[in-house]
Design a protein around this motif. Structure first.
Motif, PDB file in Angstrom:
ATOM      1  N   TRP A  86     -17.698  26.641 -26.001  1.00 38.97           N
ATOM      2  CA  TRP A  86     -16.451  26.072 -26.489  1.00 38.97           C
ATOM      3  C   TRP A  86     -16.611  24.617 -26.910  1.00 38.97           C
ATOM      4  CZ3 TRP A  86     -14.706  22.256 -23.129  1.00 38.97           C
ATOM      5  CH2 TRP A  86     -15.098  22.359 -21.799  1.00 38.97           C
ATOM      6  N   ASN A 144       2.099  20.522 -15.927  1.00 39.13           N
ATOM      7  CA  ASN A 144       0.894  21.095 -16.522  1.00 39.13           C
ATOM      8  C   ASN A 144       0.405  22.353 -15.824  1.00 39.13           C
ATOM      9  OD1 ASN A 144       0.214  19.165 -18.690  1.00 39.13           O
ATOM     10  ND2 ASN A 144       0.222  17.731 -16.983  1.00 39.13           N
ATOM     11  N   LEU A 145       1.312  23.032 -15.175  1.00 42.66           N
ATOM     12  CA  LEU A 145       0.898  24.257 -14.507  1.00 42.66           C
ATOM     13  C   LEU A 145       0.581  25.337 -15.532  1.00 42.66           C
ATOM     14  CD1 LEU A 145       3.276  24.531 -11.438  1.00 42.66           C
ATOM     15  CD2 LEU A 145       0.816  24.113 -11.465  1.00 42.66           C
ATOM     16  N   VAL A 146      -0.460  26.065 -15.254  1.00 46.68           N
ATOM     17  CA  VAL A 146      -0.796  27.225 -16.072  1.00 46.68           C
ATOM     18  C   VAL A 146      -0.584  28.455 -15.197  1.00 46.68           C
ATOM     19  CG1 VAL A 146      -2.599  28.358 -17.395  1.00 46.68           C
ATOM     20  CG2 VAL A 146      -2.532  25.873 -17.292  1.00 46.68           C
ATOM     21  N   TYR A 147       0.329  29.334 -15.597  1.00 47.37           N
ATOM     22  CA  TYR A 147       0.621  30.516 -14.784  1.00 47.37           C
ATOM     23  C   TYR A 147      -0.311  31.653 -15.131  1.00 47.37           C
ATOM     24  CZ  TYR A 147       4.873  27.938 -13.778  1.00 47.37           C
ATOM     25  OH  TYR A 147       5.750  26.964 -13.374  1.00 47.37           O
ATOM     26  N   TYR A 148      -0.821  32.307 -14.105  1.00 48.67           N
ATOM     27  CA  TYR A 148      -1.694  33.474 -14.307  1.00 48.67           C
ATOM     28  C   TYR A 148      -0.825  34.712 -14.155  1.00 48.67           C
ATOM     29  CZ  TYR A 148      -5.767  30.423 -13.640  1.00 48.67           C
ATOM     30  OH  TYR A 148      -6.714  29.442 -13.751  1.00 48.67           O
ATOM     31  N   GLY A 195       3.000  15.144 -12.760  1.00 49.20           N
ATOM     32  CA  GLY A 195       1.917  15.525 -13.663  1.00 49.20           C
ATOM     33  C   GLY A 195       1.496  16.965 -13.453  1.00 49.20           C
ATOM     34  N   ILE A 196       1.384  17.346 -12.186  1.00 44.96           N
ATOM     35  CA  ILE A 196       1.001  18.727 -11.869  1.00 44.96           C
ATOM     36  C   ILE A 196       2.082  19.691 -12.344  1.00 44.96           C
ATOM     37  CG2 ILE A 196       0.783  20.345  -9.942  1.00 44.96           C
ATOM     38  CD1 ILE A 196      -0.918  18.361  -8.525  1.00 44.96           C
ATOM     39  N   TYR A 253      -3.082  17.513 -17.091  1.00 39.85           N
ATOM     40  CA  TYR A 253      -2.837  16.757 -15.857  1.00 39.85           C
ATOM     41  C   TYR A 253      -4.026  15.870 -15.547  1.00 39.85           C
ATOM     42  CZ  TYR A 253      -3.136  15.812 -10.846  1.00 39.85           C
ATOM     43  OH  TYR A 253      -3.317  15.204  -9.639  1.00 39.85           O
ATOM     44  N   ILE A 302       3.855  10.274  -9.378  1.00 39.11           N
ATOM     45  CA  ILE A 302       3.244  10.474 -10.691  1.00 39.11           C
ATOM     46  C   ILE A 302       2.381  11.735 -10.696  1.00 39.11           C
ATOM     47  CG2 ILE A 302       1.592   9.529 -12.352  1.00 39.11           C
ATOM     48  CD1 ILE A 302       2.521   6.738 -11.461  1.00 39.11           C
ATOM     49  N   ALA A 303       1.576  11.886  -9.633  1.00 38.03           N
ATOM     50  CA  ALA A 303       0.693  13.051  -9.565  1.00 38.03           C
ATOM     51  C   ALA A 303       1.497  14.346  -9.494  1.00 38.03           C
ATOM     52  CB  ALA A 303      -0.238  12.935  -8.353  1.00 38.03           C
ATOM     53  N   PHE A 355       0.828  -1.195   0.000  1.00 36.40           N
ATOM     54  CA  PHE A 355       0.000   0.000   0.000  1.00 36.40           C
ATOM     55  C   PHE A 355       0.869   1.254   0.000  1.00 36.40           C
ATOM     56  CE2 PHE A 355      -3.711   2.402   1.208  1.00 36.40           C
ATOM     57  CZ  PHE A 355      -4.711   1.633   0.665  1.00 36.40           C
ATOM     58  N   ASN A 412      -6.773  22.583 -25.329  1.00 38.39           N
ATOM     59  CA  ASN A 412      -6.841  21.269 -25.997  1.00 38.39           C
ATOM     60  C   ASN A 412      -5.822  21.181 -27.103  1.00 38.39           C
ATOM     61  OD1 ASN A 412      -8.109  23.110 -27.604  1.00 38.39           O
ATOM     62  ND2 ASN A 412      -9.906  21.888 -27.990  1.00 38.39           N
ATOM     63  N   ARG A 420      -1.504  32.112 -18.765  1.00 40.79           N
ATOM     64  CA  ARG A 420      -2.747  32.844 -18.988  1.00 40.79           C
ATOM     65  C   ARG A 420      -2.434  34.296 -18.707  1.00 40.79           C
ATOM     66  NH1 ARG A 420      -8.439  30.749 -16.582  1.00 40.79           N
ATOM     67  NH2 ARG A 420      -7.800  28.860 -17.648  1.00 40.79           N
ATOM     68  N   GLN A 477      -0.352  33.140  -8.544  1.00 40.04           N
ATOM     69  CA  GLN A 477      -1.570  32.574  -9.084  1.00 40.04           C
ATOM     70  C   GLN A 477      -1.265  31.641 -10.237  1.00 40.04           C
ATOM     71  OE1 GLN A 477      -3.617  36.245  -9.841  1.00 40.04           O
ATOM     72  NE2 GLN A 477      -5.282  35.533  -8.545  1.00 40.04           N
ATOM     73  N   MET A 478      -1.902  30.487 -10.195  1.00 38.07           N
ATOM     74  CA  MET A 478      -1.753  29.552 -11.299  1.00 38.07           C
ATOM     75  C   MET A 478      -2.894  28.564 -11.240  1.00 38.07           C
ATOM     76  SD  MET A 478       1.377  27.351  -9.730  1.00 38.07           S
ATOM     77  CE  MET A 478       2.467  28.748  -9.682  1.00 38.07           C
ATOM     78  N   SER A 479      -2.983  27.710 -12.227  1.00 34.85           N
ATOM     79  CA  SER A 479      -3.942  26.619 -12.140  1.00 34.85           C
ATOM     80  C   SER A 479      -3.260  25.390 -12.689  1.00 34.85           C
ATOM     81  CB  SER A 479      -5.203  26.933 -12.944  1.00 34.85           C
ATOM     82  OG  SER A 479      -4.900  26.933 -14.318  1.00 34.85           O
ATOM     83  N   VAL A 480      -3.852  24.251 -12.425  1.00 34.55           N
ATOM     84  CA  VAL A 480      -3.316  23.018 -12.973  1.00 34.55           C
ATOM     85  C   VAL A 480      -4.055  22.760 -14.278  1.00 34.55           C
ATOM     86  CG1 VAL A 480      -2.998  20.564 -12.611  1.00 34.55           C
ATOM     87  CG2 VAL A 480      -2.750  22.150 -10.707  1.00 34.55           C
ATOM     88  N   GLY A 481      -3.301  22.620 -15.344  1.00 36.58           N
ATOM     89  CA  GLY A 481      -3.889  22.533 -16.678  1.00 36.58           C
ATOM     90  C   GLY A 481      -4.604  21.223 -16.910  1.00 36.58           C
ATOM     91  N   PHE A 490       2.068   6.699  -6.632  1.00 35.88           N
ATOM     92  CA  PHE A 490       0.986   7.575  -7.080  1.00 35.88           C
ATOM     93  C   PHE A 490       1.328   9.040  -6.822  1.00 35.88           C
ATOM     94  CE2 PHE A 490      -2.738  10.030  -5.797  1.00 35.88           C
ATOM     95  CZ  PHE A 490      -3.429  10.039  -6.997  1.00 35.88           C
ATOM     96  N   ILE A 539     -11.938  29.310 -21.083  1.00 32.15           N
ATOM     97  CA  ILE A 539     -10.667  28.846 -21.609  1.00 32.15           C
ATOM     98  C   ILE A 539     -10.658  27.352 -21.502  1.00 32.15           C
ATOM     99  CG2 ILE A 539      -8.199  28.707 -21.205  1.00 32.15           C
ATOM    100  CD1 ILE A 539      -8.074  31.456 -20.564  1.00 32.15           C
ATOM    101  N   GLU A 540     -10.292  26.717 -22.580  1.00 36.15           N
ATOM    102  CA  GLU A 540     -10.217  25.279 -22.486  1.00 36.15           C
ATOM    103  C   GLU A 540      -9.009  24.863 -23.288  1.00 36.15           C
ATOM    104  OE1 GLU A 540     -11.264  21.228 -23.901  1.00 36.15           O
ATOM    105  OE2 GLU A 540     -11.585  23.006 -25.096  1.00 36.15           O
ATOM    106  N   MET A 542      -4.204  11.724 -15.941  1.00 35.03           N
ATOM    107  CA  MET A 542      -4.326  10.925 -14.728  1.00 35.03           C
ATOM    108  C   MET A 542      -5.650  10.162 -14.679  1.00 35.03           C
ATOM    109  SD  MET A 542      -1.576  11.461 -12.748  1.00 35.03           S
ATOM    110  CE  MET A 542      -2.067  11.114 -11.068  1.00 35.03           C
TER     111      MET A 542
END
Lengths: 168, 672
Positions: free
Chosen positions: B236, A43-47, A39-40, B390, A35-36, A25, A168, A66, B383-387, A32, A165-166, B394
């Protein structure tokens, strides 16, 4: 319960199995977690505001950003089709933006916009290449009057709150 | 006048809830029957007060009494009546009042249906429910008071957030969400009571399961409605963006789903008791976390309201609830009696365990991705977000694994099985897997994850259908006619089983529809001159012209498009821009042509001033409607499973009386 009457393994055996279970366990949980976390991290998106982006220099190239700010007056250039260039500013820094999406109806000068994309090199200087362009829907965000400084706090709020915002 | 009246009612509800909670816990400790009686009375009293307060608010909204602060804040004489009613939950204070109303309804129902039963657990359960109720009444009385008196009331108000008036789904999505969210309080109360007593007896499993299942059904529908609303409104072309608010609704659903499965293992095997209790408590905590995230303004979006004096209060409640449950678990979980043990790895209970682990992993994945930006902002001020990648990277493997277990689990028998039995159970459904993959390939699915999902889905579909009709087939083997066997085996005796497998079948459809719609979506940007026809994904789109429509609360600019396939017109779409009075910028509203196989979705980007040209984004996504339909089927299946099975002693119809075949396996089948 039939399980109770059946002959079961000895207590020592049971303990061993239990220990093994807990070990497995823990290993799984750590795997896990790793990996997480990675992964984070990837994939960070900076504001960012234009000032943030300028301050971060090289880090802006390749990172997902962003970017929120005001469309500088007189900077909009439509190159046919959906190709639009303009400058986003916050009073301190100015960032040239290139977008490949159709700008929304209300897109114009002196309006708060949020663009998502990354910095790319364009000859000597950098340009913000965006695949998403949004005009703020936030009712509370008011573009500052001419000559007034841009409220950084308001600006940050706008970047956070603009929907649709999406990636893809 | 209405404002002070509402306020008095709220204070009354606060008093009733606080006193009732105190008496409940006291009665639980002293086992006083008199105390329980009074706790129940206060529970009804709380409900009556909060219902009355809500009615006062609805009345104030309907008569546009702008001396009530909430009405002045969201009301408007310019909006249609349905928007006026909906504005009860369109803004912060009202939504918390609505929360109290729903909690009052749930507490009434739970108190009423447990009368004279579960005396051991009831006082503490009522204590927990009313303690939660007291907190929310406190919120309404203090930080989120909607009943302030406005001294110089305005003549008209701004009306609710235009984005919320933009679509009728906004009228039904929030109530469903609240019915799901708030309802999780009831099983939480039972779970806490079981821990306090240190016993999770077999008899209390029934109210736990039922009170968990009902909000779970609402929550499932609410999540779907949220996605549908996003799809219909935001333009969208998608329905899920891993937005923090969306995640907030998903998190408790994940743990509740896990708990609904582990309860079955407790019922059958007497194991996983502490685990089940933990899942139920986690569900409630995630509900409060979700409430904090959406109601405090830490994430700004259409759902969250920016005034945030409420935030710290809810956070305080979350911390208190967390400490309370962790304390209870730490001191009490070992007291829960152990009755059975795990038999083997290839058994149904082992698969239940794997299912639970995957659900918990999914919960953690989404939770970390959602909360991480908050922590970074709190600690570093950045400030940020997780895209989205991710979440996608997962959850897609975990989701596929879950679909795999959904197929394998029900195929395996409970307890121990030998190799031959396992082989016999697991091999035949491979046919279903092959059929689904072939069908998907023929339809054009090519990505590995989609094909894998189809394989698992086909496997699960075959197992599900097989399991679904076991009682009926058994009866037919015993000589019953098809009709009698179906009514007796599926509708009358085997409801829980039949309903549960309808849920599973719906899940298979939803997962496949999500996989196909997201991997095979086409997106195009098109620029039209008036009268021009362009092609998109096998359809001919014609820009007919522009129409402007004036309504009291908005002005719409509508682009009119016809869609033709093979020269035959199939639809006329009217994507529009809505300009609301109280808003500077117009809001787009896409239009969709839905068919069983694919949706054509047009979102308006731009119409020039002379109404001569238009730019649109077209999305063509297959199978989308199946997501909405299958979730509705899932809800109906779960509701059907929730109807208590008819006891053999209650023989109402002559056909049941003459049927002398008891079917020994029946009781087992009902709980499978």
């Amino acid at each position: 319960m039939t399980a109770m009457t059946e002959p079961t393994a000895s207590d020592a055996m049971r303990k061993k199995t239990r220990l093994f279970m807990i070990g497995a366990f823990a290993v799984a949980a750590i795997a896990f977690g790793v990996i997480a976390a990675s992964g984070i991290n990837e994939n960070l998106v900076y504001y960012w505001t234009p000032s943030d982006l300028a301050a971060n220099g090289e880090k802006a190239y390749g990172a997902t950003i962003r970017l929120g700010g005001m469309v500088a007056p007189g900077s909009i250039r439509k190159n046919g089709g959906s190709n639009v260039e303009f400058i986003v500013h916050d009073g301190n820094a100015r960032i040239p933006v290139k977008t490949s999406t159709v700008p929304p109806q209300m897109f114009r000068e002196n309006i708060g916009v949020v663009v998502e994309g990354t910095m790319v090199r364009n000859g000597g200087s950098g340009v913000f290449q965006s695949n998403r362009l949004m005009v703020s829907h936030n009712n509370e965000y008011k573009a500052p009057d001419k000559g007034h400084p841009v409220d950084q706090k308001q600006l940050r709020k706008m970047i956070e709150s603009t929907e649709g915002i999406e990636g893809n | 006048m209405l404002a002070p009246l509402g306020r008095i009612l709220i204070l009354a509800s606060l008093f009733a809830a606080a006193a009732g909670a105190f008496i409940g816990f006291y009665a639980g400790r002293t086992r006083s029957a008199e105390g329980l009686k009074w706790a129940r009375r206060f529970a009804y009293g709380y409900a009556a007060a909060i219902v009355a307060a809500t009615l006062v608010m609805v009345y104030a909204l309907l008569v546009h009494d702008f001396s009530v602060s909430y009405v002045a804040h969201v009301g408007s004489t310019q909006v249609p009546t349905w928007v006026t009613v909906v504005s009860l939950w369109s803004s912060l204070e009202g939504s918390i009042l609505f929360w109290g109303l729903v909690l009052g309804a749930y507490i009434t129902i739970a108190t009423f249906f447990t009368r004279g039963k579960y005396e051991e657990y009831q006082p503490d359960a009522i204590g927990v429910w009313l303690a939660c109720a007291a907190f929310f009444s406190f919120l309404i009385a203090g930080p989120a008071n909607p009943f302030h008196t406005v001294l110089s009331p305005p003549l008209d108000g701004p009306g609710p957030n235009p984005l919320l008036q933009n679509h009728v789904l906004m009228a039904i999505h929030p109530p469903f969400l609240y019915l799901g969210y708030v309802g999780m309080t009831i099983p939480f109360g039972f779970a806490c009571a079981a821990l306090i007593k240190g016993r999770l007896g077999h008899n209390v499993l029934k109210p736990i399961r039922e009170s968990l299942m009902l909000p779970w059904i609402f929550q499932s529908v609410a999540i779907m409605l949220g996605g549908w609303w996003a799809y219909e409104v935001l333009g969208w072309g998608g329905y899920w963006a891993w937005d923090p608010v969306e995640n907030a609704s998903l998190l408790p659903w994940l743990t509740a789903t896990a708990a609904l499965h582990s309860i079955m293992v407790v019922e059958r095997r007497g194991i996983l008791k502490g685990w089940t209790i933990t899942l139920i408590q986690a569900t409630f905590l995630l509900v409060i976390l979700g409430t904090f995230m959406t109601r405090s303004g830490v994430f700004n979006s259409v759902h969250s309201f920016t005034q945030s004096a409420i935030g710290p209060t809810i956070l305080g409640f979350l911390a208190a609830a967390l400490l309370f449950t962790i304390g209870l678990l730490a001191f009490r979980i070992d007291k829960l009696e152990v009755e059975g043990r795990m038999e083997g790895a290839a058994s149904r209970e082992a698969m239940f365990l794997v299912n639970n682990l995957i659900f918990v992993l999914l919960t953690f994945t989404v939770l970390i991705g959602t909360v991480f930006p908050l922590i970074v902002e709190a600690v570093k001020g950045k400030q940020m977000s997780v895209g989205r990648p991710y979440f996608d990277s997962m959850t897609v493997p975990l989701g596929a694994l879950l679909l795999f277990i959904l197929g394998v689990g029900p195929a395996l028998p409970w307890g121990r099985a030998n190799a031959a039995q396992i082989k016999k159970a697991l091999l035949p459904p491979l046919i279903g897997a092959i059929v689904f993959v072939a069908a998907g390939y023929a339809f054009g699915a090519r990505t590995p994850w989609t094909l894998l999902t189809l394989a698992f889905g086909g496997y699960a579909a075959q197992v599900t259908l097989g399991q679904m009709f076991i009682p009926m087939l058994q009866r037919m083997k015993n000589g019953d006619s098809f009709g009698t066997a179906f009514v007796d085996g599926q509708l009358r005796r085997g409801r829980r089983r039949f309903g549960s497998y309808i849920v599973h079948a719906s899940v298979v459809i939803v997962v496949i529809a999500i996989a196909i719609s997201s991997s095979m979506r086409q997106q195009m940007e098109l620029h039209f001159a008036k009268g021009q026809t362009l092609q998109a994904g096998g359809y001919d789109l014609t820009f007919v012209g522009v129409e402007e429509r004036t309504e009291p609360h908005r002005l719409s600019t509508i682009g009119i498009f016809t869609i033709a396939k093979n020269g035959k017109q199939v639809a006329r779409l009217e994507p529009r821009m809505n300009q609301y009075q109280m808003m500077r910028e117009p809001i787009g509203s896409p239009d969709v042509h839905s068919t069983a196989l694919r949706d054509v979705y047009i979102s308006l980007s731009n119409i020039d001033a002379a109404n001569e040209t238009a730019s649109i984004t077209v999305f063509i996504s297959p199978f989308i409607v199946w997501i909405w339909l299958a979730v509705i089927a899932l809800a109906l299946g779960a509701l059907f499973a929730l109807i208590p099975p008819r006891r053999p002693a209650v023989i109402l119809s002559p056909s049941a009386a003459t049927s002398k075949d008891p079917v020994p396996n029946d009781a087992a089948a009902e709980t499978a």
